[in-house]
Design an enzyme around this catalytic site. Sequence first.
Site, PDB file in Angstrom:
ATOM      1  CG  ASP A  67      45.693  45.296  45.243  1.00 26.87           C
ATOM      2  OD1 ASP A  67      44.626  44.779  45.834  1.00 26.87           O
ATOM      3  OD2 ASP A  67      45.948  44.722  44.103  1.00 26.87           O
ATOM      4  CG  ASN A 136      50.934  41.339  34.322  1.00 23.31           C
ATOM      5  OD1 ASN A 136      51.488  40.967  35.262  1.00 23.31           O
ATOM      6  ND2 ASN A 136      50.054  42.169  33.674  1.00 23.31           N
ATOM      7  CG  HIS A 138      49.952  42.273  38.413  1.00 21.53           C
ATOM      8  ND1 HIS A 138      48.780  41.623  37.637  1.00 21.53           N
ATOM      9  CD2 HIS A 138      49.711  41.682  39.942  1.00 21.53           C
ATOM     10  CE1 HIS A 138      48.225  41.527  38.252  1.00 21.53           C
ATOM     11  NE2 HIS A 138      49.028  40.887  39.446  1.00 21.53           N
TER      12      HIS A 138
HETATM   13  P1  PGA Z   1      48.356  35.611  43.988  1.00 20.17           P
HETATM   14  O1  PGA Z   1      48.354  36.350  42.732  1.00 20.17           O
HETATM   15  O2  PGA Z   1      48.892  35.632  45.131  1.00 20.17           O
HETATM   16  O3  PGA Z   1      47.042  35.108  43.895  1.00 20.17           O
HETATM   17  O4  PGA Z   1      49.493  34.408  42.671  1.00 20.17           O
HETATM   18  C1  PGA Z   1      49.712  37.798  42.790  1.00 20.17           C
HETATM   19  C2  PGA Z   1      49.138  38.950  42.294  1.00 20.17           C
HETATM   20  O5  PGA Z   1      48.559  38.777  40.917  1.00 20.17           O
HETATM   21  O6  PGA Z   1      49.922  39.900  42.667  1.00 20.17           O
END
Ligand code: PGA
Length: 248
Positions: A67, A136, A138
């Site tokens: 992304d 959440n 995702h």
């Molecule tokens: P993080 O994010 O590794 O910064 O916790 C993971 C994500 O949001 O997919």
Amino acid sequence: MKIFREKDYDAMSRRAAQVIAAEIAHNPACVLGLATGSTPEGAYKYLVDWYEKGFLSFTDVRSVNLDEYVGLSPDHDQSYRYFMRSNLFDHVDIAPENTRVPDGLAADTTAFCAEYDAYIRSLGYVDLQLLGIGRNGHIGFNEPGDCFVKETHVVDLAESTIDANSRFFATRDDVPKQAISMGIGAIMGAKKVLLCASGEEKADAIYNSVRGPITPKCPGSILQLHPNVVLVADEAALSKLIAAGVVK
Ligand code: PGA
């Protein structure tokens, strides 16, 4: 699903890096699906270290990232292209033309998303897809919703994601409100998925992804349908699965 229970963030990072290094050793021209965020940073440090020691080479590796924020240029220090350069690409022998990160400045995002999917198909899909997970649930920026979106697409970021990511920006208002994300089709098309998580705040998302109902309300739950998932997580992120007796 194979689950590695690791003591802490460092042990999780080392194990994740081992899985990635093993993939490269097994198939030097593999296609890696790469992720950004705090979770994979430690694994990338191990990979850079092992590259510097001569244990692995990225010469023939191709990569596609999950992304990118809409509106951020590749030189913006919070763009995911910048993250990938500073955490991995600039420190190993991967050829820049073999790396792809969605273009946050694409003028025609619809055309761009279709081209991104076509490129992934042209590579024969991803061999090993690295994933973090949002609180959440995702994966990539596939946010909870009413359906799974198959193709690469533009996403409106969930308020909770904007909150979580505001730690990287001067103010919450500076966090982009949209991103381009690889869809569930490309993620599920990967031959192997390496899901990583660290910290108590990921425990619900990990429990719901591994044991909850398969629902777009927790996008990570779709991974229960993938035949080859490796979950590498620390004890805090696994705490709900440990409490439920799913992980020893
Ligand atoms: P993080 O994010 O590794 O910064 O916790 C993971 C994500 O949001 O997919």
